[in-house]
Design a protein around this motif. Structure first.
Motif, PDB file in Angstrom:
ATOM      1  N   PRO A 264      -9.257  -6.053   0.546  1.00 43.74           N
ATOM      2  CA  PRO A 264      -9.464  -6.904   1.727  1.00 43.74           C
ATOM      3  C   PRO A 264     -10.475  -8.029   1.484  1.00 43.74           C
ATOM      4  CG  PRO A 264     -10.499  -4.750   2.024  1.00 43.74           C
ATOM      5  CD  PRO A 264      -9.665  -4.661   0.779  1.00 43.74           C
ATOM      6  N   ARG A 265     -11.490  -7.785   0.678  1.00 44.63           N
ATOM      7  CA  ARG A 265     -12.485  -8.824   0.401  1.00 44.63           C
ATOM      8  C   ARG A 265     -11.846  -9.995  -0.349  1.00 44.63           C
ATOM      9  NH1 ARG A 265     -17.134  -9.037  -3.551  1.00 44.63           N
ATOM     10  NH2 ARG A 265     -18.652 -10.475  -2.632  1.00 44.63           N
ATOM     11  N   PHE A 266     -10.913  -9.680  -1.228  1.00 50.62           N
ATOM     12  CA  PHE A 266     -10.206 -10.715  -1.994  1.00 50.62           C
ATOM     13  C   PHE A 266      -9.168 -11.417  -1.121  1.00 50.62           C
ATOM     14  CE2 PHE A 266      -6.776 -12.186  -4.759  1.00 50.62           C
ATOM     15  CZ  PHE A 266      -7.475 -12.892  -5.734  1.00 50.62           C
ATOM     16  N   THR A 267      -8.345 -10.651  -0.399  1.00 52.17           N
ATOM     17  CA  THR A 267      -7.256 -11.245   0.385  1.00 52.17           C
ATOM     18  C   THR A 267      -7.752 -12.028   1.596  1.00 52.17           C
ATOM     19  OG1 THR A 267      -6.983  -9.114   1.540  1.00 52.17           O
ATOM     20  CG2 THR A 267      -5.547  -9.551  -0.351  1.00 52.17           C
ATOM     21  N   ASP A 268      -8.966 -11.758   2.047  1.00 52.76           N
ATOM     22  CA  ASP A 268      -9.551 -12.569   3.126  1.00 52.76           C
ATOM     23  C   ASP A 268      -9.792 -14.003   2.669  1.00 52.76           C
ATOM     24  OD1 ASP A 268      -9.534 -10.580   4.978  1.00 52.76           O
ATOM     25  OD2 ASP A 268     -11.654 -10.050   4.777  1.00 52.76           O
ATOM     26  N   GLN A 269     -10.067 -14.168   1.380  1.00 48.60           N
ATOM     27  CA  GLN A 269     -10.426 -15.488   0.860  1.00 48.60           C
ATOM     28  C   GLN A 269      -9.307 -16.163   0.077  1.00 48.60           C
ATOM     29  OE1 GLN A 269     -14.514 -15.818  -0.743  1.00 48.60           O
ATOM     30  NE2 GLN A 269     -14.689 -13.613  -0.392  1.00 48.60           N
ATOM     31  N   PHE A 270      -8.387 -15.362  -0.473  1.00 50.23           N
ATOM     32  CA  PHE A 270      -7.358 -15.919  -1.349  1.00 50.23           C
ATOM     33  C   PHE A 270      -5.970 -15.458  -0.939  1.00 50.23           C
ATOM     34  CE2 PHE A 270     -11.213 -15.537  -3.975  1.00 50.23           C
ATOM     35  CZ  PHE A 270     -11.360 -16.855  -4.389  1.00 50.23           C
ATOM     36  N   ILE A 271      -4.983 -16.294  -1.241  1.00 54.34           N
ATOM     37  CA  ILE A 271      -3.583 -15.926  -1.111  1.00 54.34           C
ATOM     38  C   ILE A 271      -2.950 -16.102  -2.492  1.00 54.34           C
ATOM     39  CG2 ILE A 271      -2.901 -18.269  -0.373  1.00 54.34           C
ATOM     40  CD1 ILE A 271      -0.754 -16.875   1.371  1.00 54.34           C
ATOM     41  N   VAL A 272      -2.082 -15.162  -2.883  1.00 53.56           N
ATOM     42  CA  VAL A 272      -1.566 -15.135  -4.249  1.00 53.56           C
ATOM     43  C   VAL A 272      -0.042 -15.278  -4.253  1.00 53.56           C
ATOM     44  CG1 VAL A 272      -1.427 -13.805  -6.402  1.00 53.56           C
ATOM     45  CG2 VAL A 272      -3.476 -13.651  -4.958  1.00 53.56           C
ATOM     46  N   TYR A 273       0.448 -16.136  -5.154  1.00 55.50           N
ATOM     47  CA  TYR A 273       1.878 -16.299  -5.368  1.00 55.50           C
ATOM     48  C   TYR A 273       2.173 -16.049  -6.837  1.00 55.50           C
ATOM     49  CZ  TYR A 273       1.954 -18.565  -0.799  1.00 55.50           C
ATOM     50  OH  TYR A 273       1.823 -18.832   0.541  1.00 55.50           O
ATOM     51  N   GLY A 274       3.357 -15.530  -7.125  1.00 58.59           N
ATOM     52  CA  GLY A 274       3.718 -15.276  -8.512  1.00 58.59           C
ATOM     53  C   GLY A 274       5.200 -15.056  -8.677  1.00 58.59           C
ATOM     54  N   THR A 275       5.607 -14.952  -9.910  1.00 59.94           N
ATOM     55  CA  THR A 275       7.028 -14.741 -10.208  1.00 59.94           C
ATOM     56  C   THR A 275       7.370 -13.263 -10.351  1.00 59.94           C
ATOM     57  OG1 THR A 275       6.465 -15.107 -12.536  1.00 59.94           O
ATOM     58  CG2 THR A 275       7.369 -16.971 -11.326  1.00 59.94           C
ATOM     59  N   ASP A 276       6.340 -12.408 -10.369  1.00 60.99           N
ATOM     60  CA  ASP A 276       6.596 -10.980 -10.594  1.00 60.99           C
ATOM     61  C   ASP A 276       5.479 -10.171  -9.943  1.00 60.99           C
ATOM     62  OD1 ASP A 276       6.547  -8.339 -11.856  1.00 60.99           O
ATOM     63  OD2 ASP A 276       8.036  -9.127 -13.239  1.00 60.99           O
ATOM     64  N   GLN A 277       5.831  -9.316  -8.975  1.00 64.02           N
ATOM     65  CA  GLN A 277       4.836  -8.496  -8.267  1.00 64.02           C
ATOM     66  C   GLN A 277       4.056  -7.601  -9.239  1.00 64.02           C
ATOM     67  OE1 GLN A 277       3.982  -8.219  -4.962  1.00 64.02           O
ATOM     68  NE2 GLN A 277       5.516  -9.544  -4.017  1.00 64.02           N
ATOM     69  N   ILE A 278       4.780  -6.955 -10.144  1.00 68.07           N
ATOM     70  CA  ILE A 278       4.138  -5.998 -11.065  1.00 68.07           C
ATOM     71  C   ILE A 278       3.216  -6.726 -12.029  1.00 68.07           C
ATOM     72  CG2 ILE A 278       4.569  -4.321 -12.905  1.00 68.07           C
ATOM     73  CD1 ILE A 278       7.207  -3.615 -11.452  1.00 68.07           C
ATOM     74  N   GLU A 279       3.704  -7.844 -12.576  1.00 62.07           N
ATOM     75  CA  GLU A 279       2.884  -8.591 -13.533  1.00 62.07           C
ATOM     76  C   GLU A 279       1.638  -9.164 -12.851  1.00 62.07           C
ATOM     77  OE1 GLU A 279       4.281 -11.165 -17.103  1.00 62.07           O
ATOM     78  OE2 GLU A 279       4.103 -12.534 -15.395  1.00 62.07           O
ATOM     79  N   ALA A 280       1.774  -9.619 -11.602  1.00 62.39           N
ATOM     80  CA  ALA A 280       0.622 -10.161 -10.884  1.00 62.39           C
ATOM     81  C   ALA A 280      -0.448  -9.090 -10.685  1.00 62.39           C
ATOM     82  CB  ALA A 280       1.074 -10.722  -9.539  1.00 62.39           C
ATOM     83  N   ARG A 281      -0.031  -7.876 -10.373  1.00 61.27           N
ATOM     84  CA  ARG A 281      -1.010  -6.796 -10.203  1.00 61.27           C
ATOM     85  C   ARG A 281      -1.613  -6.386 -11.548  1.00 61.27           C
ATOM     86  NH1 ARG A 281       3.175  -4.930  -6.767  1.00 61.27           N
ATOM     87  NH2 ARG A 281       2.683  -5.243  -4.560  1.00 61.27           N
ATOM     88  N   TYR A 282      -0.832  -6.538 -12.608  1.00 62.17           N
ATOM     89  CA  TYR A 282      -1.340  -6.282 -13.963  1.00 62.17           C
ATOM     90  C   TYR A 282      -2.441  -7.287 -14.305  1.00 62.17           C
ATOM     91  CZ  TYR A 282      -1.244  -6.669 -19.105  1.00 62.17           C
ATOM     92  OH  TYR A 282      -1.575  -6.762 -20.431  1.00 62.17           O
ATOM     93  N   VAL A 283      -2.224  -8.541 -13.912  1.00 58.10           N
ATOM     94  CA  VAL A 283      -3.233  -9.579 -14.160  1.00 58.10           C
ATOM     95  C   VAL A 283      -4.445  -9.358 -13.264  1.00 58.10           C
ATOM     96  CG1 VAL A 283      -3.740 -12.050 -13.962  1.00 58.10           C
ATOM     97  CG2 VAL A 283      -1.548 -11.314 -14.895  1.00 58.10           C
ATOM     98  N   LEU A 284      -4.189  -9.177 -11.970  1.00 52.16           N
ATOM     99  CA  LEU A 284      -5.281  -9.098 -10.996  1.00 52.16           C
ATOM    100  C   LEU A 284      -5.685  -7.640 -10.768  1.00 52.16           C
ATOM    101  CD1 LEU A 284      -4.046 -11.785  -8.451  1.00 52.16           C
ATOM    102  CD2 LEU A 284      -5.960 -11.970 -10.028  1.00 52.16           C
ATOM    103  N   SER A 285      -6.384  -7.128 -11.718  1.00 57.72           N
ATOM    104  CA  SER A 285      -6.940  -5.784 -11.558  1.00 57.72           C
ATOM    105  C   SER A 285      -8.016  -5.821 -10.477  1.00 57.72           C
ATOM    106  CB  SER A 285      -7.549  -5.309 -12.879  1.00 57.72           C
ATOM    107  OG  SER A 285      -8.647  -6.135 -13.236  1.00 57.72           O
ATOM    108  N   THR A 286      -8.390  -4.668  -9.987  1.00 61.99           N
ATOM    109  CA  THR A 286      -9.432  -4.591  -8.962  1.00 61.99           C
ATOM    110  C   THR A 286     -10.731  -5.223  -9.459  1.00 61.99           C
ATOM    111  OG1 THR A 286      -8.465  -2.542  -8.119  1.00 61.99           O
ATOM    112  CG2 THR A 286     -10.739  -3.017  -7.489  1.00 61.99           C
ATOM    113  N   ALA A 287     -11.051  -4.971 -10.713  1.00 67.98           N
ATOM    114  CA  ALA A 287     -12.284  -5.524 -11.288  1.00 67.98           C
ATOM    115  C   ALA A 287     -12.231  -7.050 -11.368  1.00 67.98           C
ATOM    116  CB  ALA A 287     -12.522  -4.932 -12.675  1.00 67.98           C
ATOM    117  N   LEU A 288     -11.060  -7.598 -11.774  1.00 72.39           N
ATOM    118  CA  LEU A 288     -10.940  -9.054 -11.891  1.00 72.39           C
ATOM    119  C   LEU A 288     -11.010  -9.720 -10.515  1.00 72.39           C
ATOM    120  CD1 LEU A 288     -10.554 -11.544 -13.605  1.00 72.39           C
ATOM    121  CD2 LEU A 288      -8.083 -11.192 -13.511  1.00 72.39           C
TER     122      LEU A 288
END
Length: 356
Positions: A264-288
């Motif tokens: 929620p802290r991230f999604t309150d400030q950012f909106i994310v678009y991508g070509t692949d749901q799984i790959e986007a979550r692979y890139v955007l780990s909780t730590a990142l």
């Protein structure tokens, strides 16, 4: 770094005062030049209005009768244009001279400051716009081949086998707002009103120099190597209605989908678009995601990021630009501190986000 900043300020404080005075002269001529132009447009509107009241006895509107072509004076309608040219020439010349002197002194002082603060970093001001990298970043939805782009300098640094490029750019985006204005420009009378607002009033009342008034985006643009190899792309934008509308109406990214994340802290400030749901979550780990939020707080400005192939792109909006001085008085060490902080934070992006 604190002592170095104090040393740099002592070296350039007198130059900052000179730049401030030169910018005041530039803004003075800028306002006078556009005030004359604005007055001319208003008179032209009144002149057009007088045509709709040909029988009016109004003494003010009758003033414009002398500017209507007649058999005994066929060139009467040219007189206002001649008057405008006579009035504008000295102010336009004064503005051009003042602006040139101001920009030369500004670029020289910026170069001196950057080289003193970061002597090991390569810095150049006469660089080409990184057009290909800007396009590949997919950060700006409406950029096309006709979009105007400008470069105000570029830093290049190599650390830990990773090269980071930092450019100060200005872009006039072909966005919905500009397209709407372009449509209204085709409507008679309304187009004159829009010209007065867009190109006259903004220049009269702004405290920005002329080269900074019209940019849709002005600020820092960075690109560097990303350790993960990706098949598609993931784009992180500021979470607001403008970002959503620009992405929705764009014809360039129809293959994208909105990425659903649970921080929620991230999604309150950012909106994310991508070509692949799984790959986007692979890139955007909780730590990142946590580190991106922290990075935004360090810059204290809106930031945009994207990941594609083995590249990461970052854009930080800065209305004054990275390698230009802000409006207002410059006799403050804070000017040096902000420049040093922005560059140092950018140079440490790879470390901050733990990309290697």
């Amino acid at each position: 770094m604190e002592r170095l900043i104090e040393k740099v300020y002592a070296e350039v404080s007198n130059e900052l005062s000179i730049i401030y005075q030169k910018r005041k002269y530039t803004l003075f001529f800028q306002k006078i030049m556009w005030l004359i132009t604005g007055a001319y447009f208003v008179l032209m509107l009144l002149n057009i209005g007088a045509n709709y009241f040909p029988n009016s006895k109004n003494s003010f509107l009758s003033f414009f009768e002398q500017f209507k072509a007649a058999p005994n004076n066929p060139y009467a309608n040219i007189y206002p244009i001649i008057g405008l040219v006579i009035l504008l020439y000295p102010t336009a010349y004064g503005f051009a001279r003042a602006f040139q002197k101001f920009k030369i002194k500004e670029t020289q002082t910026i170069a001196k400051m950057v080289k003193m603060l970061f002597p090991k970093v390569s810095f150049a001001q006469n660089t080409a716009v990184p057009t290909n990298e800007i396009a590949k970043s997919k950060l700006f939805s409406w950029i096309n081949v006709n979009s105007l782009m400008y470069s105000y300098g570029q830093l290049r640094s190599s650390t830990n086998d990773n090269v980071i490029n930092i450019a100060d750019i200005g872009i006039v985006e072909e966005n919905i707002s500009n397209k709407t204005i372009g449509s209204f420009m085709r409507i008679p009378i309304l187009n004159i009103v829009l010209i007065i607002y867009q190109y006259v009033l903004k220049n009269i009342f702004t405290n920005k120099s002329a080269d900074n008034v019209y940019y849709t985006f002005r600020g820092m643009f960075c690109w560097l190597r990303f350790k993960k190899s990706l098949n598609g792309h993931t784009v992180i934008l500021t979470n607001n209605q403008r970002s959503k509308l620009d992405r929705f109406f764009s014809t360039h990214f129809k293959e994208e989908q909105k990425i659903h994340l649970e921080d929620p802290r991230f999604t309150d400030q950012f909106i994310v678009y991508g070509t692949d749901q799984i790959e986007a979550r692979y890139v955007l780990s909780t730590a990142l995601m946590e580190r991106i939020v922290t990075l935004k707080e360090k810059f204290n400005q809106p930031i945009l990021l994207s990941f594609q192939n083995q590249q990461m792109y970052l854009a930080i909006k800065n209305e004054n630009g990275l390698f230009s001085f802000p409006s207002g008085k410059l006799a403050s060490i804070k000017i040096i501190e902000e420049l040093a902080n922005d560059i140092e934070t950018a140079l440490q992006i790879s470390t901050e986000l733990k990309l290697n």
